[in-house]
Design a protein around this motif. Structure first.
Motif, mmCIF file in Angstrom:
data_model
loop_
_atom_site.group_PDB
_atom_site.id
_atom_site.type_symbol
_atom_site.label_atom_id
_atom_site.label_comp_id
_atom_site.label_asym_id
_atom_site.label_seq_id
_atom_site.Cartn_x
_atom_site.Cartn_y
_atom_site.Cartn_z
ATOM 1 N N ILE A 13 0.832 -1.203 0.000
ATOM 2 C CA ILE A 13 0.000 0.000 0.000
ATOM 3 C C ILE A 13 0.867 1.255 0.000
ATOM 4 N N ASP A 14 0.475 2.228 -0.820
ATOM 5 C CA ASP A 14 1.190 3.498 -0.929
ATOM 6 C C ASP A 14 0.563 4.490 0.050
ATOM 7 N N THR A 15 1.108 4.527 1.251
ATOM 8 C CA THR A 15 0.558 5.360 2.330
ATOM 9 C C THR A 15 1.249 6.706 2.470
ATOM 10 N N ALA A 16 2.291 6.949 1.688
ATOM 11 C CA ALA A 16 3.152 8.112 1.899
ATOM 12 C C ALA A 16 2.395 9.434 1.834
ATOM 13 N N ALA A 17 1.440 9.556 0.915
ATOM 14 C CA ALA A 17 0.758 10.841 0.731
ATOM 15 C C ALA A 17 0.066 11.307 2.005
ATOM 16 N N ASP A 18 -0.521 10.379 2.748
ATOM 17 C CA ASP A 18 -1.193 10.769 3.989
ATOM 18 C C ASP A 18 -0.187 11.148 5.072
ATOM 19 N N PHE A 19 0.938 10.455 5.127
ATOM 20 C CA PHE A 19 1.996 10.840 6.071
ATOM 21 C C PHE A 19 2.523 12.232 5.741
ATOM 22 N N ASP A 38 10.057 14.132 0.006
ATOM 23 C CA ASP A 38 10.972 13.004 -0.169
ATOM 24 C C ASP A 38 11.544 12.536 1.164
ATOM 25 N N SER A 39 11.855 13.475 2.045
ATOM 26 C CA SER A 39 12.389 13.110 3.362
ATOM 27 C C SER A 39 11.355 12.328 4.167
ATOM 28 N N ILE A 40 10.105 12.735 4.072
ATOM 29 C CA ILE A 40 9.038 12.022 4.792
ATOM 30 C C ILE A 40 8.851 10.638 4.205
ATOM 31 N N ARG A 41 8.801 10.564 2.876
ATOM 32 C CA ARG A 41 8.577 9.278 2.210
ATOM 33 C C ARG A 41 9.653 8.258 2.589
ATOM 34 N N LYS A 79 -7.298 9.042 12.502
ATOM 35 C CA LYS A 79 -8.546 9.637 12.029
ATOM 36 C C LYS A 79 -8.540 9.875 10.518
ATOM 37 N N GLN A 80 -7.350 9.960 9.927
ATOM 38 C CA GLN A 80 -7.233 10.321 8.510
ATOM 39 C C GLN A 80 -6.388 9.277 7.772
ATOM 40 N N ILE A 81 -6.606 8.011 8.073
ATOM 41 C CA ILE A 81 -5.675 6.969 7.643
ATOM 42 C C ILE A 81 -5.769 6.671 6.147
ATOM 43 N N VAL A 82 -6.938 6.905 5.558
ATOM 44 C CA VAL A 82 -7.074 6.690 4.116
ATOM 45 C C VAL A 82 -7.761 7.900 3.499
ATOM 46 N N VAL A 83 -6.968 8.912 3.216
ATOM 47 C CA VAL A 83 -7.433 10.085 2.477
ATOM 48 C C VAL A 83 -6.851 10.024 1.070
#
Length: 223
Positions: A13-19, A38-41, A79-83
Motif C-alpha cells: 500500500i502506498d501510504t506516503a501521501a497521507d503521512f 521526499d524526506s518524509i517518504r 482519524k485520517q488513515i485513508v485520504v
C-alpha cells in the motif's frame, strides 16, 4: 511456492501521501520548517517516532514533549488513515490473480495492529487478507524471524514455500532469517542511505515495479 506475504507501507500500500500531508500540516501549525515530501517518504517505514523526529529533530525520543507530539501524530493519522492512500498501481490485479489461483496472501508488518486493521478495512482488504501479523502479536518484530514464522504457522505452510516482498532491509533480513524467498520492492520507501547498493540487502530478487513483481510471482508460483 504456495503463498505470498507482503510488507504493508511502501510494498503493498502506498501510504506516503497521507503521512506527508499530516507531517507538513503539523509543521505549519507549529511554525516549524516544513519537511520536504521526499524526506518524509523515505522515513515512512521507520514508524511514528521517525515521522515526529523529522518535525522535532532537537527533542530526545523519550522527552515528554516529544511523546506528546508523537501521540498527536498517531491520533491524526488514525482519524485520517485513508485520504490519499491506496494500493500501488497494478497491485489490485496482482491480488486478484493470486486469489483466482487460490494462492493465499497476507501481511507481515511493523505497523501496530489497530492502524493496520483500520487501513485494510478502509480499503476493503480485511476479508481478502489470509493472515496479518503485527508487532503486537510477537515478542520480536522484524528483522527477527518470529513474525514470519507466526504467519507461516497461521497459513499452515512451510516458511520455505512462502515468498516475502518488502521495501526495507529489515524485511529482507526477516525473510532470509525464516528461509523464505525474498523480493526487494525497489519502488517502495527505500531508506536514503540504503538506495545505492540494493545488492547488499541480499534479496533473492529485486523488482522495480508491480508488473515486474507479478511476472516473478507467476514464475515461482507456477501460475
Amino acid at each position: 511456492m504456495k503463498a505470498v506475504l507482503f510488507d504493508l507501507d511502501g510494498t503493498l500500500i502506498d501510504t506516503a501521501a497521507d503521512f506527508i500531508r499530516i507531517i507538513q500540516s503539523m509543521c505549519r501549525e507549529q511554525q516549524r520548517p516544513v519537511v520536504d515530501a521526499d524526506s518524509i517518504r523515505s522515513q515512512v517505514s521507520e514508524g511514528a517516532r521517525a515521522m515526529v523526529k523529522l518535525v522535532y529533530p532537537e527533542l530526545a525520543v523519550d522527552d515528554a514533549t516529544f511523546l506528546a507530539h508523537r501521540q498527536d501524530f498517531l491520533e491524526r493519522y488514525g482519524k485520517q488513515i485513508v485520504v490519499d492512500t491506496d494500493l500501488f498501481e497494478g497491485m489490485y490485479p496482482l491480488l486478484e490473480m493470486l486469489e483466482q489461483h487460490q494462492i493465499p496472501w497476507g501481511i507481515v508488518t511493523n505497523k501496530p495492529r489497530n492502524l493496520s486493521e483500520s487501513l485494510l478495512e478502509a480499503l476493503d482488504l480485511q476479508q481478502r487478507c489470509s493472515v496479518l501479523v503485527c508487532p503486537d502479536d510477537v515478542t520480536h518484530a522484524k528483522p527477527h524471524p518470529e513474525p514470519m514464522f507466526l504467519a507461516a504457522k497461521q497459513l499452515e505452510i512451510n516458511p520455505q514455500q512462502i515468498i516475502y516482498v518488502g521495501d526495507h532491509p529489515r524485511d529482507i533480513e526477516a525473510g532470509r532469517n525464516a528461509e523464505m524467498y525474498t523480493i526487494l520492492a525497489a519502488y517502495g520507501y527505500l531508506p536514503v542511505q540504503q538506495r545505492d547498493n540494493l545488492q547488499a540487502w541480499q534479496a533473492d530478487c529485486i523488482i522495480e515495479n508491480v508488473p515486474q513483481l507479478q511476472q516473478v510471482l507467476q514464475q515461482h508460483l507456477k501460475i
